[in-house]
Structure formats: C-alpha cells, structure tokens
Write a protein that holds these residues in place. Structure first.
Motif, PDB file in Angstrom:
ATOM      1  N   GLU A   3       0.843  -1.184   0.000  1.00  0.00           N
ATOM      2  CA  GLU A   3       0.000   0.000   0.000  1.00  0.00           C
ATOM      3  C   GLU A   3       0.880   1.236   0.000  1.00  0.00           C
ATOM      4  N   VAL A   4       0.457   2.248  -0.749  1.00  0.00           N
ATOM      5  CA  VAL A   4       1.170   3.521  -0.785  1.00  0.00           C
ATOM      6  C   VAL A   4       0.167   4.601  -0.447  1.00  0.00           C
ATOM      7  N   GLN A   5       0.545   5.504   0.390  1.00  0.00           N
ATOM      8  CA  GLN A   5      -0.330   6.588   0.782  1.00  0.00           C
ATOM      9  C   GLN A   5       0.371   7.892   0.470  1.00  0.00           C
ATOM     10  N   SER A   6      -0.242   8.715  -0.399  1.00  0.00           N
ATOM     11  CA  SER A   6       0.417   9.943  -0.795  1.00  0.00           C
ATOM     12  C   SER A   6       0.177  11.083   0.196  1.00  0.00           C
ATOM     13  N   LYS A   7      -0.952  11.090   0.858  1.00  0.00           N
ATOM     14  CA  LYS A   7      -1.234  12.090   1.872  1.00  0.00           C
ATOM     15  C   LYS A   7      -1.968  11.399   3.014  1.00  0.00           C
ATOM     16  N   TRP A  23      12.537  10.076  -8.931  1.00  0.00           N
ATOM     17  CA  TRP A  23      12.622  10.923  -7.751  1.00  0.00           C
ATOM     18  C   TRP A  23      13.530  12.101  -8.033  1.00  0.00           C
ATOM     19  N   ARG A  24      13.281  13.169  -7.286  1.00  0.00           N
ATOM     20  CA  ARG A  24      14.142  14.353  -7.384  1.00  0.00           C
ATOM     21  C   ARG A  24      14.127  15.078  -6.041  1.00  0.00           C
ATOM     22  N   ILE A  25      15.219  15.776  -5.806  1.00  0.00           N
ATOM     23  CA  ILE A  25      15.395  16.514  -4.553  1.00  0.00           C
ATOM     24  C   ILE A  25      15.180  17.995  -4.827  1.00  0.00           C
ATOM     25  N   GLY A  26      14.526  18.665  -3.905  1.00  0.00           N
ATOM     26  CA  GLY A  26      14.287  20.093  -4.056  1.00  0.00           C
ATOM     27  C   GLY A  26      14.534  20.838  -2.763  1.00  0.00           C
ATOM     28  N   VAL A  27      14.615  22.144  -2.883  1.00  0.00           N
ATOM     29  CA  VAL A  27      14.791  23.031  -1.729  1.00  0.00           C
ATOM     30  C   VAL A  27      13.738  24.119  -1.821  1.00  0.00           C
ATOM     31  N   THR A  28      13.030  24.355  -0.737  1.00  0.00           N
ATOM     32  CA  THR A  28      12.021  25.407  -0.704  1.00  0.00           C
ATOM     33  C   THR A  28      12.723  26.762  -0.716  1.00  0.00           C
ATOM     34  N   THR A  29      12.455  27.556  -1.750  1.00  0.00           N
ATOM     35  CA  THR A  29      13.115  28.858  -1.859  1.00  0.00           C
ATOM     36  C   THR A  29      12.203  30.017  -1.471  1.00  0.00           C
ATOM     37  N   SER A  30      10.908  29.748  -1.448  1.00  0.00           N
ATOM     38  CA  SER A  30       9.972  30.806  -1.128  1.00  0.00           C
ATOM     39  C   SER A  30       8.730  30.195  -0.494  1.00  0.00           C
ATOM     40  N   SER A  31       8.231  30.841   0.553  1.00  0.00           N
ATOM     41  CA  SER A  31       7.047  30.341   1.244  1.00  0.00           C
ATOM     42  C   SER A  31       6.444  31.469   2.063  1.00  0.00           C
ATOM     43  N   SER A  32       5.158  31.341   2.351  1.00  0.00           N
ATOM     44  CA  SER A  32       4.521  32.329   3.220  1.00  0.00           C
ATOM     45  C   SER A  32       4.950  32.122   4.671  1.00  0.00           C
ATOM     46  N   GLN A  36       9.820  27.476   6.618  1.00  0.00           N
ATOM     47  CA  GLN A  36       9.886  26.475   5.552  1.00  0.00           C
ATOM     48  C   GLN A  36      10.950  26.790   4.504  1.00  0.00           C
ATOM     49  N   VAL A  37      11.387  28.020   4.432  1.00  0.00           N
ATOM     50  CA  VAL A  37      12.390  28.408   3.437  1.00  0.00           C
ATOM     51  C   VAL A  37      13.710  27.702   3.741  1.00  0.00           C
ATOM     52  N   GLY A  38      14.301  27.102   2.729  1.00  0.00           N
ATOM     53  CA  GLY A  38      15.569  26.405   2.881  1.00  0.00           C
ATOM     54  C   GLY A  38      15.432  24.932   3.240  1.00  0.00           C
ATOM     55  N   GLN A  39      14.210  24.464   3.472  1.00  0.00           N
ATOM     56  CA  GLN A  39      14.021  23.049   3.796  1.00  0.00           C
ATOM     57  C   GLN A  39      14.133  22.206   2.529  1.00  0.00           C
ATOM     58  N   THR A  40      14.748  21.041   2.676  1.00  0.00           N
ATOM     59  CA  THR A  40      14.880  20.128   1.541  1.00  0.00           C
ATOM     60  C   THR A  40      13.739  19.120   1.566  1.00  0.00           C
ATOM     61  N   PHE A  41      13.409  18.611   0.387  1.00  0.00           N
ATOM     62  CA  PHE A  41      12.356  17.624   0.256  1.00  0.00           C
ATOM     63  C   PHE A  41      12.666  16.723  -0.926  1.00  0.00           C
ATOM     64  N   VAL A  42      11.977  15.591  -0.981  1.00  0.00           N
ATOM     65  CA  VAL A  42      12.121  14.655  -2.089  1.00  0.00           C
ATOM     66  C   VAL A  42      10.739  14.432  -2.688  1.00  0.00           C
ATOM     67  N   GLN A  43      10.654  14.527  -4.002  1.00  0.00           N
ATOM     68  CA  GLN A  43       9.431  14.201  -4.712  1.00  0.00           C
ATOM     69  C   GLN A  43       9.636  12.842  -5.378  1.00  0.00           C
ATOM     70  N   VAL A  44       8.725  11.918  -5.131  1.00  0.00           N
ATOM     71  CA  VAL A  44       8.801  10.572  -5.689  1.00  0.00           C
ATOM     72  C   VAL A  44       7.570  10.360  -6.556  1.00  0.00           C
ATOM     73  N   LYS A  45       7.805   9.903  -7.787  1.00  0.00           N
ATOM     74  CA  LYS A  45       6.708   9.589  -8.707  1.00  0.00           C
ATOM     75  C   LYS A  45       6.812   8.111  -9.054  1.00  0.00           C
ATOM     76  N   GLU A  73       5.446  13.638  -1.870  1.00  0.00           N
ATOM     77  CA  GLU A  73       6.514  14.553  -1.467  1.00  0.00           C
ATOM     78  C   GLU A  73       6.777  14.313   0.007  1.00  0.00           C
ATOM     79  N   MET A  74       8.065  14.169   0.348  1.00  0.00           N
ATOM     80  CA  MET A  74       8.413  13.875   1.732  1.00  0.00           C
ATOM     81  C   MET A  74       9.721  14.541   2.114  1.00  0.00           C
ATOM     82  N   THR A  75       9.962  14.600   3.404  1.00  0.00           N
ATOM     83  CA  THR A  75      11.224  15.150   3.897  1.00  0.00           C
ATOM     84  C   THR A  75      12.341  14.148   3.623  1.00  0.00           C
ATOM     85  N   ILE A  76      13.578  14.601   3.726  1.00  0.00           N
ATOM     86  CA  ILE A  76      14.732  13.717   3.494  1.00  0.00           C
ATOM     87  C   ILE A  76      14.734  12.534   4.479  1.00  0.00           C
TER      88      ILE A  76
END
Length: 97
Positions: A3-7, A23-32, A36-45, A73-76
C-alpha cells in the motif's frame, strides 16, 4: 499487496506491481512561512500496476492491466525510511526467485 499513501488524509492505494520510480530533490526557496524556506524535500513519482484489467485484455495478461501514477513529497528523513523499507521488500522478493 503493498500500500502507498500519498497524503495522510487520502485512503491507501493498493497495487499489484511497481513499474517505474522517479525521484528528485528540491529546496524550498519561497514560502509564506519563513520556517519552511531552505528546507529540503524529495518528490517521488511511482508508476504502479493496479491489477485492474483494461477493456482490451484479461486479468491474466499483465500487459493489459491498467496503471496509475502516484506522486508523493516527503522530507529527506522520511525518504530514507521509505528507501529502507523498499530495500527490505526487494530482499524479501529476492528470496522467492
């Protein structure tokens, strides 16, 4: 079946096979929210086989089964935990070969 749960608010997706993973790694560059700015995350498809036959084939013909794309999308740290679980599954499946 895996089972996979996306949210957390969505129900789990049950599938019969994993066709592809990107998969790819990203960094939050802008947020309200400044925290959250500067946090890394991984997007998995993942492209998963649902086991539901398409109209052109039977359930016995796996090439005729439909597929679904699941994006997560998840944290490292959560990605490393996910990767560890996937490696355990791979090792378990290797025992059946």
């Amino acid at each position: 079946m895996p089972e996979v749960q996306s949210k957390p608010s969505q129900s789990p997706i049950v599938f019969n096979g994993l066709k592809d993973v990107e998969w790819r790694i990203g960094v939050t560059t802008s947020s309200s929210e400044a925290a959250q700015v500067g946090q890394t995350f991984v997007q998995v498809k993942m492209n998963v086989e649902t086991g539901i036959p398409t109209s052109s084939g039977s359930a016995a013909d796996s090439s005729a089964n439909s597929s679904q794309t699941v994006q997560v999308e998840m944290t490292i740290p959560k990605f490393y935990a996910f990767l560890s679980e996937m490696e355990k599954v791979k090792a378990s499946l290797a025992m059946f070969k």
